[in-house]
Design a protein around this motif. Structure first.
Motif: not given
Length: 307
Positions: A249-265
């Protein structure tokens, strides 16, 4: 004998304990010593403050009068001590002499971004930082004058931490997102419903706000109970997500990170309100306005990396 604050604290302790024996234990005194001290206080005040009975003591009419005044005086003295400490520890009452800012914050990149902006806009000011997982601890540090400003937040519309005399201002509101391994089957979806993750384990950073309860409630509304919630540091959350052990679980300000995809709920079931707090008696309004403006400018710079 002149009446002192310690005498009022003794009277209050006796009234709260309901007996001399329990009060003596709480004060770390022998009961005969406490009884002798009470007699001296009563002589000073002109009469008995308590009636003795077999189950303990009960305040007399004079005792009730003294206790009523004590309930006003002792908190007032405590406030005076705290305010004096804040005044002594800060120079914010003279904005021309303000050459140091002590910032506190919880996890996340916003604290670093604020430090960077303050270094650019006020190059003559020394900025120091302190981090804590506890929003309440940061509020206590503001109250005690050991921090000038604190970056923290609340879940949704929950009230900010700490006593009412602190000032809190909203910086921005982030949707709570999920971070997945790039290889996760849902990583290519534009947004993800909580129900689609019902069989997952979860990871988030710790804290003493209501976020964990709000997350569990949001899951319950979609018909499931989270299997497990790991509370750990950000690096461990990223690792658990990258290897597929958990959804972070993270916030919109979570920085781009290799190997990780961030998606909104989908439907934005959870939000996080970023806040900046300070004690108005310890900070000059112009300084507070400047720090708040820099924090509000830092947030969109971070969030633009997350369309």
């Amino acid at each position: 004998m002149e009446l002192e604050l310690r005498h009022l604290r003794t009277v209050r302790a006796i009234a709260e304990a309901g007996s001399l024996t329990r009060a003596a234990t709480a004060l770390g005194l022998a009961q005969p010593a406490l009884s002798a001290q009470l007699k001296r206080i009563e002589r000073t005040l002109g009469g008995p403050l308590f009636e003795r009975h077999r189950h303990g003591v009960r305040a007399t009419a004079l005792g009730e009068l003294v206790l009523e005044r004590t309930r006003i005086l002792l908190p007032a003295v405590t406030d005076l001590q705290q305010e004096a400490t804040r005044f002594a520890r800060t120079r914010a009452h003279d904005p021309q002499q303000c050459r140091r800012l002590r910032l506190g914050g919880t996890h996340g990149p916003l604290l670093g971004a604020l430090v960077d902006r303050l270094a650019q806009t006020t190059p003559g000011t020394e900025v120091t930082t302190r981090t804590s997982w506890s929003e309440r601890e940061l509020a206590d540090l503001l109250t005690d004058g050991r921090l000038d400003y604190a970056l923290t937040g609340t879940c949704g519309s929950a009230p900010p931490p700490g006593p009412d005399q602190l000032t809190w201002r909203k910086i921005a509101v982030d949707p709570v997102c999920v971070m997945l391994a790039d290889s996760h089957p849902l990583a290519t979806a534009p947004h993800i419903g909580l129900a689609d993750l019902a069989r997952e384990e979860w990871a988030c950073v710790p804290g003493d706000s209501c976020f964990g309860d709000c997350f569990t409630t949001a899951c319950a509304r979609t018909g499931f109970t989270p299997r497990r919630l790991y509370e750990t540091d950000t690096a461990s959350c990223v690792h658990l997500a990258r290897v597929g052990r958990a959804v972070g679980l993270c916030r919109a300000t979570f920085p781009p990170t290799p190997g990780i995809t961030v998606r909104p709920l989908a439907g934005t079931p959870l939000t996080w309100r970023h806040l900046l707090g300070w004690h108005p008696a310890a900070q000059h309004p112009d300084t507070a306005a400047h720090v708040l403006a820099q924090a509000r400018a830092a947030h969109p710079e971070l969030a633009t990396s997350r369309p």
